[in-house]
Enzyme design. Structure first.
Site, PDB file in Angstrom:
ATOM      1  N   LYS A   1       0.866  -1.195   0.000  1.00 31.58           N
ATOM      2  CA  LYS A   1       0.000   0.000   0.000  1.00 31.58           C
ATOM      3  C   LYS A   1       0.887   1.223   0.000  1.00 31.58           C
ATOM      4  O   LYS A   1       2.041   1.168   0.438  1.00 31.58           O
ATOM      5  CB  LYS A   1      -0.886   0.008   1.245  1.00 31.58           C
ATOM      6  CG  LYS A   1      -2.104   0.886   1.143  1.00 31.58           C
ATOM      7  CD  LYS A   1      -3.259   0.158   0.517  1.00 31.58           C
ATOM      8  CE  LYS A   1      -4.454   1.087   0.329  1.00 31.58           C
ATOM      9  NZ  LYS A   1      -5.664   0.354  -0.013  1.00 31.58           N
TER      10      LYS A   1
ATOM     11  N   GLY B   1      -5.658   2.654  -7.162  1.00 31.91           N
ATOM     12  CA  GLY B   1      -6.246   3.784  -6.439  1.00 31.91           C
ATOM     13  C   GLY B   1      -6.711   3.417  -5.036  1.00 31.91           C
ATOM     14  O   GLY B   1      -6.767   2.251  -4.654  1.00 31.91           O
ATOM     15  N   ASP B   2      -7.026   4.432  -4.276  1.00 31.98           N
ATOM     16  CA  ASP B   2      -7.669   4.309  -2.956  1.00 31.98           C
ATOM     17  C   ASP B   2      -8.254   5.701  -2.713  1.00 31.98           C
ATOM     18  O   ASP B   2      -8.498   6.445  -3.688  1.00 31.98           O
ATOM     19  CB  ASP B   2      -6.639   3.888  -1.884  1.00 31.98           C
ATOM     20  CG  ASP B   2      -7.280   3.545  -0.538  1.00 31.98           C
ATOM     21  OD1 ASP B   2      -7.804   2.433  -0.382  1.00 31.98           O
ATOM     22  OD2 ASP B   2      -7.279   4.402   0.374  1.00 31.98           O
TER      23      ASP B   2
ATOM     24  N   ASN C   1     -15.653   6.296  -4.901  1.00 32.97           N
ATOM     25  CA  ASN C   1     -15.664   5.155  -5.813  1.00 32.97           C
ATOM     26  C   ASN C   1     -16.420   3.954  -5.237  1.00 32.97           C
ATOM     27  O   ASN C   1     -17.298   3.383  -5.894  1.00 32.97           O
ATOM     28  CB  ASN C   1     -14.213   4.777  -6.159  1.00 32.97           C
ATOM     29  CG  ASN C   1     -14.149   3.521  -6.989  1.00 32.97           C
ATOM     30  OD1 ASN C   1     -13.892   2.444  -6.466  1.00 32.97           O
ATOM     31  ND2 ASN C   1     -14.416   3.634  -8.267  1.00 32.97           N
TER      32      ASN C   1
HETATM   33  N1  LIG Z   1     -11.112   2.133  -4.403  1.00 39.37           N
HETATM   34  C1  LIG Z   1     -11.018   0.843  -4.169  1.00 39.37           C
HETATM   35  O1  LIG Z   1     -10.981   0.026  -5.104  1.00 39.37           O
HETATM   36  C2  LIG Z   1     -11.013   0.325  -2.788  1.00 39.37           C
HETATM   37  C3  LIG Z   1     -11.213   1.133  -1.697  1.00 39.37           C
HETATM   38  N2  LIG Z   1     -11.317   0.602  -0.449  1.00 39.37           N
HETATM   39  C4  LIG Z   1     -11.557   1.433   0.711  1.00 39.37           C
HETATM   40  O2  LIG Z   1     -12.830   2.052   0.583  1.00 39.37           O
HETATM   41  C5  LIG Z   1     -12.853   3.313   1.271  1.00 39.37           C
HETATM   42  C6  LIG Z   1     -13.270   4.402   0.308  1.00 39.37           C
HETATM   43  O3  LIG Z   1     -12.350   4.467  -0.763  1.00 39.37           O
HETATM   44  P1  LIG Z   1     -12.713   5.105  -2.185  1.00 39.37           P
HETATM   45  O4  LIG Z   1     -14.167   5.086  -2.393  1.00 39.37           O
HETATM   46  O5  LIG Z   1     -11.810   4.476  -3.152  1.00 39.37           O
HETATM   47  O6  LIG Z   1     -12.210   6.596  -1.982  1.00 39.37           O
HETATM   48  P2  LIG Z   1     -12.794   7.952  -2.599  1.00 39.37           P
HETATM   49  O7  LIG Z   1     -11.749   8.957  -2.413  1.00 39.37           O
HETATM   50  O8  LIG Z   1     -13.330   7.700  -3.964  1.00 39.37           O
HETATM   51  O9  LIG Z   1     -14.027   8.232  -1.667  1.00 39.37           O
HETATM   52  C7  LIG Z   1     -13.890   8.350  -0.279  1.00 39.37           C
HETATM   53  C8  LIG Z   1     -15.183   8.845   0.267  1.00 39.37           C
HETATM   54  O10 LIG Z   1     -15.132   8.801   1.683  1.00 39.37           O
HETATM   55  C9  LIG Z   1     -15.410  10.089   2.196  1.00 39.37           C
HETATM   56  N3  LIG Z   1     -14.584  10.301   3.395  1.00 39.37           N
HETATM   57  C10 LIG Z   1     -13.240  10.268   3.491  1.00 39.37           C
HETATM   58  N4  LIG Z   1     -12.860  10.551   4.745  1.00 39.37           N
HETATM   59  C11 LIG Z   1     -14.012  10.728   5.434  1.00 39.37           C
HETATM   60  C12 LIG Z   1     -14.288  11.035   6.776  1.00 39.37           C
HETATM   61  N5  LIG Z   1     -13.297  11.237   7.652  1.00 39.37           N
HETATM   62  N6  LIG Z   1     -15.602  11.136   7.145  1.00 39.37           N
HETATM   63  C13 LIG Z   1     -16.594  10.932   6.243  1.00 39.37           C
HETATM   64  N7  LIG Z   1     -16.382  10.649   4.951  1.00 39.37           N
HETATM   65  C14 LIG Z   1     -15.114  10.553   4.566  1.00 39.37           C
HETATM   66  C15 LIG Z   1     -15.023  11.062   1.107  1.00 39.37           C
HETATM   67  O11 LIG Z   1     -15.702  12.279   1.253  1.00 39.37           O
HETATM   68  C16 LIG Z   1     -15.467  10.277  -0.118  1.00 39.37           C
HETATM   69  O12 LIG Z   1     -16.849  10.413  -0.327  1.00 39.37           O
HETATM   70  C17 LIG Z   1     -11.443   3.454   1.858  1.00 39.37           C
HETATM   71  O13 LIG Z   1     -11.446   2.896   3.150  1.00 39.37           O
HETATM   72  C18 LIG Z   1     -10.597   2.576   0.947  1.00 39.37           C
HETATM   73  O14 LIG Z   1      -9.411   2.148   1.582  1.00 39.37           O
HETATM   74  C19 LIG Z   1     -11.250  -0.746  -0.253  1.00 39.37           C
HETATM   75  C20 LIG Z   1     -11.053  -1.597  -1.290  1.00 39.37           C
HETATM   76  C21 LIG Z   1     -10.815  -1.124  -2.623  1.00 39.37           C
HETATM   77  O1  LIG Z   2      -6.826  -2.627  -6.755  1.00 41.08           O
HETATM   78  C1  LIG Z   2      -5.875  -2.578  -6.000  1.00 41.08           C
HETATM   79  O2  LIG Z   2      -4.743  -2.950  -6.264  1.00 41.08           O
HETATM   80  C2  LIG Z   2      -5.995  -2.022  -4.614  1.00 41.08           C
HETATM   81  C3  LIG Z   2      -7.331  -1.915  -4.017  1.00 41.08           C
HETATM   82  C4  LIG Z   2      -7.139  -1.438  -2.617  1.00 41.08           C
HETATM   83  O3  LIG Z   2      -6.392  -0.518  -2.369  1.00 41.08           O
HETATM   84  C5  LIG Z   2      -7.797  -2.125  -1.532  1.00 41.08           C
HETATM   85  O4  LIG Z   2      -8.249  -3.259  -1.731  1.00 41.08           O
HETATM   86  O5  LIG Z   2      -7.859  -1.570  -0.421  1.00 41.08           O
END
Ligand SMILES: NC(=O)C1=CN([C@@H]2O[C@H](COP(=O)(O)OP(=O)(O)OC[C@H]3O[C@@H](n4cnc5c(N)ncnc54)[C@H](O)[C@@H]3O)[C@@H](O)[C@H]2O)C=CC1
Ligand SMILES: O=C(O)CCC(=O)C(=O)O
Length: 448
Positions: free
Chosen positions: A128, A167-168, A243
């Site tokens: 990560k 991404g994350d 996302n």
């Molecule tokens: N993008 C991916 O493929 C994956 C993401 N994740 C996890 O999912 C979660 C969300 O990631 P994404 O949707 O990719 O990110 P993103 O940046 O697209 O969206 C994050 C969302 O969470 C909100 N947010 C962030 N901090 C916050 C807080 N302190 N209080 C309330 N809302 C908050 C933001 O406003 C935004 O709406 C994270 O925990 C990430 O590690 C897990 C597996 C894969």
């Molecule tokens: O697609 C990836 O390699 C990472 C996804 C990710 O960051 C997660 O599973 O938390």
């Protein structure tokens, strides 16, 4: 020394070696609390000090990221890549750009990632990375300059067979595009498999964008089905609006559930007719606005500032998809009182340990992130597969593959929990099953 005493002493050593990294400690504790039965069955793991080795990242890289904003002012951020464990394949895991990022966050995410990646059954190790850079309010050109500077250091550490970021939080298609462009420029190689989450026109894969959210809902459906229930007709709350959240909402609606609220870090919107995904995408993906703007387009929807989502909006299914530790014990108690029957972690570690205990005591079905949100990284592995074979699959086929993988992950967690005498305990099932795979590969590789 009993197995439990041994695990306690390993945990004490982890805290000592990694001071101040509370999120990392929390992630390690949760896994150590689950794996005692597996160690009991496999004394060879203890003899080879598998746990001690798993808790120590193979490599931790920290670097300076200087960049210039649109007014010519110079900024310095800190970049990270923690290459946690390559027993199962090249390091794989996302990059997070958020001001809260520090080594402890990157290590917790990398640690979770290695078990999650094992659960997918794909040949990927765990890593990560990220930066304390805040993309919020930055122009596209500022984000581009930051990404170029970040990659100017990162490129020497990554590669299709070495380490494959994605991404994350704060890193989506725009950022991956800039990062890929700079990698290509510096290395003079069109190495498609070096990053995943790429745009569809330059080596990206169908369904990667949707995969984490869709996957979490597929997992929810399997978990509910195992209890003789389903998502159809259920009232659902999804936190976040990025996302993971957007595509979780889309899939819940496709399966006949109704998502009535979602959020961002400024507050939450409630829409009892059901969140309009097209409007949400326009506000969040296209305009990059705050969630409050959603209500301008939806008469009847309301915006509430602050973090009260979990206490204020009752639901049958909760899908926390924003960030770590967003559901505490009081939130959990409010969810239980509101009739919640299932919690599915779309985010990484969004539920505090105390909240997990509240759900367990109330009999709420609980799907941990390393199982439920593994669809994203699984689809990344499918992207790598397509890149390696210079192929490109249809949306329908890619979604079918994702669905199959999520069903398998559910089945493995379910069966492992049963095997170890903890039926319905998906936390134990996921941790033990993921741990066993990594441990077996590490044993096979010898002491490295
Ligand atoms: N993008 C991916 O493929 C994956 C993401 N994740 C996890 O999912 C979660 C969300 O990631 P994404 O949707 O990719 O990110 P993103 O940046 O697209 O969206 C994050 C969302 O969470 C909100 N947010 C962030 N901090 C916050 C807080 N302190 N209080 C309330 N809302 C908050 C933001 O406003 C935004 O709406 C994270 O925990 C990430 O590690 C897990 C597996 C894969
Ligand atoms: O697609 C990836 O390699 C990472 C996804 C990710 O960051 C997660 O599973 O938390």
């Amino acid at each position: 020394m009993s197995v439990q005493d041994k695990l306690d002493s390993i945990f004490t050593a982890v805290v000592h070696r990694n001071p101040g990294e509370s999120e990392f400690h929390q992630a390690v504790r949760e896994v150590l609390d689950s794996v005692a039965p597996a160690l009991g069955k496999h004394p060879e793991y203890a003899q080879a000090k598998i746990i001690e080795r798993i808790c120590e990242p193979e490599r931790q890289i920290i670097f300076r990221v200087p960049w210039e904003d649109d007014r010519g002012e110079v900024h310095i951020n800190r970049g990270f890549r923690v290459e946690f464990n390559s027993a199962l394949g090249p390091y794989k895991g996302g990059l997070r750009f958020h001001p809260s990022v520090y080594l402890g966050i990157v290590k917790f995410l990398g640690f979770e990632q290695l078990f999650k990646n094992a659960l997918t059954g794909m040949p990927i190790g765990g890593g990560k990375g990220g930066s304390d850079f805040d993309p919020k309010g930055r122009s596209d050109r500022e984000v581009m300059r930051f990404c170029q500077s970040f990659m100017t250091e990162l490129y020497r550490h990554i590669g299709e067979y070495t380490d494959v970021p994605a991404g994350d939080i704060g890193v989506g298609g725009r950022e991956i595009g800039y990062l890929f462009g700079q990698y290509k420029r510096i290395t003079n190689r069109y190495e498609s498999g070096v990053l995943t989450g790429k745009g569809l026109v330059y080596g990206g894969a169908q369904v990667r964008r949707e995969a984490t959210g869709y996957g979490a809902v597929f997992f929810a459906e399997e978990m509910l089905r195992a209890a003789g229930d389903g998502i159809e007709g259920k009232r659902v709350v999804v936190s976040g609006s990025g996302n993971v959240a957007i595509y979780a909402i889309e899939k819940v609606h496709q399966l006949g559930g109704l998502v009535v609220a979602c959020s961002d870090s400024s507050g939450y919107v409630r829409d009892d007719k059901g969140i309009d995904v097209a409007v949400l995408k326009e506000v969040k993906e296209v305009r990059r606005e705050r969630i409050e703007q959603y209500v301008r387009h939806r008469p009847g929807a309301t915006f509430t500032p602050g973090g009260g989502l979990w206490r204020d909006v009752p639901c049958a299914v909760a899908i926390p998809s924003a960030t770590q530790n967003e559901i505490d014990a009081d939130d959990a108690a409010a969810l239980v009182a509101g009739g919640c029957v299932a919690v599915v972690e779309g985010a990484n570690m969004p539920t505090t340990p105390a909240a997990v205990r509240v759900f367990a005591e109330a009999g709420v079905r609980f799907a941990p992130g390393k199982a439920a949100n593994a669809g994203g990284v699984a689809a990344s592995a499918l992207e790598m597969q397509q890149n390696a074979s210079r192929d490109s699959w249809t949306f329908e086929y890619s979604e079918q593959r994702l669905h199959g993988i999520m069903r398998d992950i559910h089945a493995r967690c379910y069966a492992t929990a049963e095997e170890y005498g903890m039926p319905g305990n998906y936390v134990a099932g996921a941790n033990i099953d993921g741990f066993r795979m990594v441990a077996e590969a590490m044993l096979a590789h010898g002491l490295i």
